[in-house]
Write a protein that holds these residues in place. Sequence first.
Motif, short mmCIF file in Angstrom:
data_model
loop_
_atom_site.label_atom_id
_atom_site.label_comp_id
_atom_site.label_asym_id
_atom_site.label_seq_id
_atom_site.Cartn_x
_atom_site.Cartn_y
_atom_site.Cartn_z
N HIS A 1 -5.65 2.25 -11.11
CA HIS A 1 -5.18 0.89 -11.34
C HIS A 1 -5.25 0.07 -10.05
O HIS A 1 -5.67 -1.09 -10.06
N VAL A 2 -4.83 0.67 -8.94
CA VAL A 2 -4.88 -0.03 -7.66
C VAL A 2 -6.32 -0.31 -7.25
O VAL A 2 -6.65 -1.41 -6.79
N LEU A 3 -7.20 0.66 -7.44
CA LEU A 3 -8.61 0.46 -7.10
C LEU A 3 -9.24 -0.62 -7.98
O LEU A 3 -10.10 -1.37 -7.52
N ALA A 4 -8.81 -0.70 -9.23
CA ALA A 4 -9.31 -1.77 -10.10
C ALA A 4 -8.91 -3.13 -9.54
O ALA A 4 -9.69 -4.10 -9.56
N ALA A 5 -7.67 -3.22 -9.03
CA ALA A 5 -7.22 -4.48 -8.42
C ALA A 5 -7.98 -4.76 -7.13
O ALA A 5 -8.37 -5.90 -6.85
N MET A 6 -8.18 -3.72 -6.32
CA MET A 6 -8.94 -3.90 -5.08
C MET A 6 -10.35 -4.40 -5.38
O MET A 6 -10.88 -5.27 -4.69
N ASP A 7 -10.97 -3.84 -6.42
CA ASP A 7 -12.33 -4.26 -6.79
C ASP A 7 -12.39 -5.74 -7.16
O ASP A 7 -13.37 -6.42 -6.87
N ALA A 8 -11.34 -6.22 -7.83
CA ALA A 8 -11.34 -7.60 -8.32
C ALA A 8 -10.90 -8.61 -7.27
O ALA A 8 -10.97 -9.81 -7.52
N SER A 9 -10.47 -8.13 -6.11
CA SER A 9 -9.79 -8.99 -5.14
C SER A 9 -10.73 -9.75 -4.21
O SER A 9 -11.78 -9.25 -3.82
N HIS A 10 -10.28 -10.94 -3.85
CA HIS A 10 -10.91 -11.72 -2.80
C HIS A 10 -10.21 -11.47 -1.47
O HIS A 10 -10.73 -11.85 -0.42
N HIS A 11 -9.03 -10.86 -1.53
CA HIS A 11 -8.23 -10.68 -0.33
C HIS A 11 -7.36 -9.44 -0.48
O HIS A 11 -6.66 -9.30 -1.49
N HIS A 12 -7.42 -8.55 0.50
CA HIS A 12 -6.53 -7.38 0.54
C HIS A 12 -5.48 -7.64 1.62
O HIS A 12 -5.82 -7.74 2.81
N VAL A 13 -4.23 -7.75 1.24
CA VAL A 13 -3.14 -7.94 2.19
C VAL A 13 -2.45 -6.59 2.37
O VAL A 13 -1.86 -6.05 1.43
N LEU A 14 -2.55 -6.03 3.57
CA LEU A 14 -2.08 -4.67 3.85
C LEU A 14 -0.83 -4.76 4.72
O LEU A 14 -0.89 -5.25 5.85
N LEU A 15 0.26 -4.29 4.19
CA LEU A 15 1.57 -4.47 4.83
C LEU A 15 1.99 -3.19 5.54
O LEU A 15 1.78 -2.08 5.05
N THR A 16 2.63 -3.36 6.70
CA THR A 16 3.21 -2.23 7.42
C THR A 16 4.46 -2.70 8.14
O THR A 16 4.77 -3.90 8.18
N THR A 17 5.19 -1.74 8.70
CA THR A 17 6.37 -2.03 9.51
C THR A 17 6.24 -1.26 10.81
O THR A 17 5.46 -0.30 10.89
N PRO A 18 6.98 -1.63 11.86
CA PRO A 18 6.82 -0.98 13.16
C PRO A 18 7.53 0.37 13.26
O PRO A 18 8.45 0.56 14.07
N ASP A 19 7.12 1.30 12.42
CA ASP A 19 7.61 2.67 12.52
C ASP A 19 6.43 3.60 12.31
O ASP A 19 5.46 3.26 11.64
N VAL A 20 6.52 4.78 12.89
CA VAL A 20 5.37 5.69 12.93
C VAL A 20 4.86 6.07 11.54
O VAL A 20 3.65 6.03 11.29
N PRO A 21 5.72 6.45 10.58
CA PRO A 21 5.18 6.80 9.24
C PRO A 21 4.41 5.66 8.58
O PRO A 21 3.34 5.87 8.00
N ALA A 22 4.96 4.44 8.66
CA ALA A 22 4.28 3.31 8.02
C ALA A 22 2.96 2.99 8.72
O ALA A 22 1.95 2.70 8.07
N LEU A 23 2.93 3.07 10.04
CA LEU A 23 1.70 2.80 10.79
C LEU A 23 0.65 3.88 10.53
O LEU A 23 -0.54 3.58 10.39
N LYS A 24 1.10 5.12 10.44
CA LYS A 24 0.16 6.20 10.12
C LYS A 24 -0.45 5.99 8.75
O LYS A 24 -1.67 6.12 8.56
N ASN A 25 0.37 5.60 7.78
CA ASN A 25 -0.14 5.37 6.43
C ASN A 25 -1.07 4.16 6.37
O ASN A 25 -2.03 4.15 5.60
N LEU A 26 -0.79 3.15 7.18
CA LEU A 26 -1.70 2.02 7.25
C LEU A 26 -3.05 2.45 7.81
O LEU A 26 -4.10 2.03 7.30
N ARG A 27 -3.03 3.28 8.85
CA ARG A 27 -4.28 3.75 9.43
C ARG A 27 -5.09 4.52 8.39
O ARG A 27 -6.31 4.36 8.27
N VAL A 28 -4.41 5.38 7.62
CA VAL A 28 -5.08 6.12 6.55
C VAL A 28 -5.65 5.16 5.50
O VAL A 28 -6.76 5.35 4.99
N THR A 29 -4.88 4.12 5.17
CA THR A 29 -5.34 3.12 4.20
C THR A 29 -6.61 2.43 4.69
O THR A 29 -7.58 2.28 3.93
N LEU A 30 -6.61 2.01 5.93
CA LEU A 30 -7.79 1.34 6.47
C LEU A 30 -9.01 2.26 6.46
O LEU A 30 -10.13 1.83 6.11
#
Length: 384
Positions: A259-288
């Motif tokens: 479902h998420v990939l379907a939305a990513m496919d249809a998107s003109h813009h991907h807004v990727l959110l994180t917070t200044p803590d190690v788990p969130a930053l690590k997950n953002l890096r994996v996402t990228l």
Amino acid sequence: MTILCEPAARAGQLSPALGGEVRVVETLGEASRLLSTDPLESLVVVGSAMNLDEALTFTEALRFEQPSVGVVLLRDVVDVVVLTKALRSGVREVVARDDLASLVDACARSRALSAQVSVVPQPRFTEHRQGQVITVFAAKGGCGKTTLAVNLAAVLAAGGERSVCLVDLDLAFGDIGICLRAEPVRTIVHGLGMLGHVDAAGASSLLTNCRPGLSALLAPVEPGDAERVPAGLVTELLEVLPTMFDFVVVDTPSAFSEHVLAAMDASHHHVLLTTPDVPALKNLRVTLDMLDLLSYAHDIRSVVLNRSDAKVGLTMDDIDRVVRSDIRAHVPSSRDVPISVNKGNPIVLDQPKHPVSEAIARFAREHVLAEPAVVAAKSKRWFR
């Protein structure tokens, strides 16, 4: 005014419970003819004497031709099979024939929903332009993803100059309805019967009007309904909704899925959110890295750092070393944000001069409204 489709001999007991003026017809064909001559009619009660398959066929056709008209179905026996078939065809509620109190309540809810559907922006097809789809994603829960999606949508819709649809794709635990205090009378699960032929009229019938210029497609509320929604329905809806709205903002769960990939496919813009803590930053890096593997374009991404002023022992240099991508917005932390969520009023509307509101408005102005829209290339899902 209400149309009651039931033989006259059985209609006498039901008419008083429906209230107001009731027009009794004995066949679904007669009901169709009345609807065609009265554009203000909003409710059809289909009695238990009507054949179930014929009633469902009637409802399916009505959903596309006149989505503001609701159907309440009466049955002598209400079981899971009847409920499932009815909801898939677009019936709003199924009520036991002898339960007059429930019938009164069902009719009231249907009329209220019809009033909402009638004010949802009508489809605006253009030959040269479609609205933008913006998907908000965070691979770690608790980053403020839903709050950002709601406030971004509210900013884009502010002033009524643009029409915006907010889609809650967190099908199991979606909170868009709560954040906007929107009653989830119709949700995405009611679109199951449209699978394979979703059009603007059908999509409109699923929407909830939240504020001027802002509508929402809400997540299911019943346990187990999330599993019933296929990714194909998401794909179809995200093809149709941009023809109806200037912007479609999609809130997602904190995990990659079809479902998420379907939305990513249809998107003109991907807004990727994180917070200044190690788990969130690590997950953002994996996402990228995942988005790179799937061959999504870099230039449609925006990294947003939420609670950017939190004193948690990480410097901006530390964050930049992990992210290795431009951070396009820094949204400060504030206790006013959860207060606004609890009030059901986005902070960008409640306090437009607040630092959080100004940060989100600046991001919308500089990176959504000012940049040319380019739809994402289809991902290379070779790992499936």
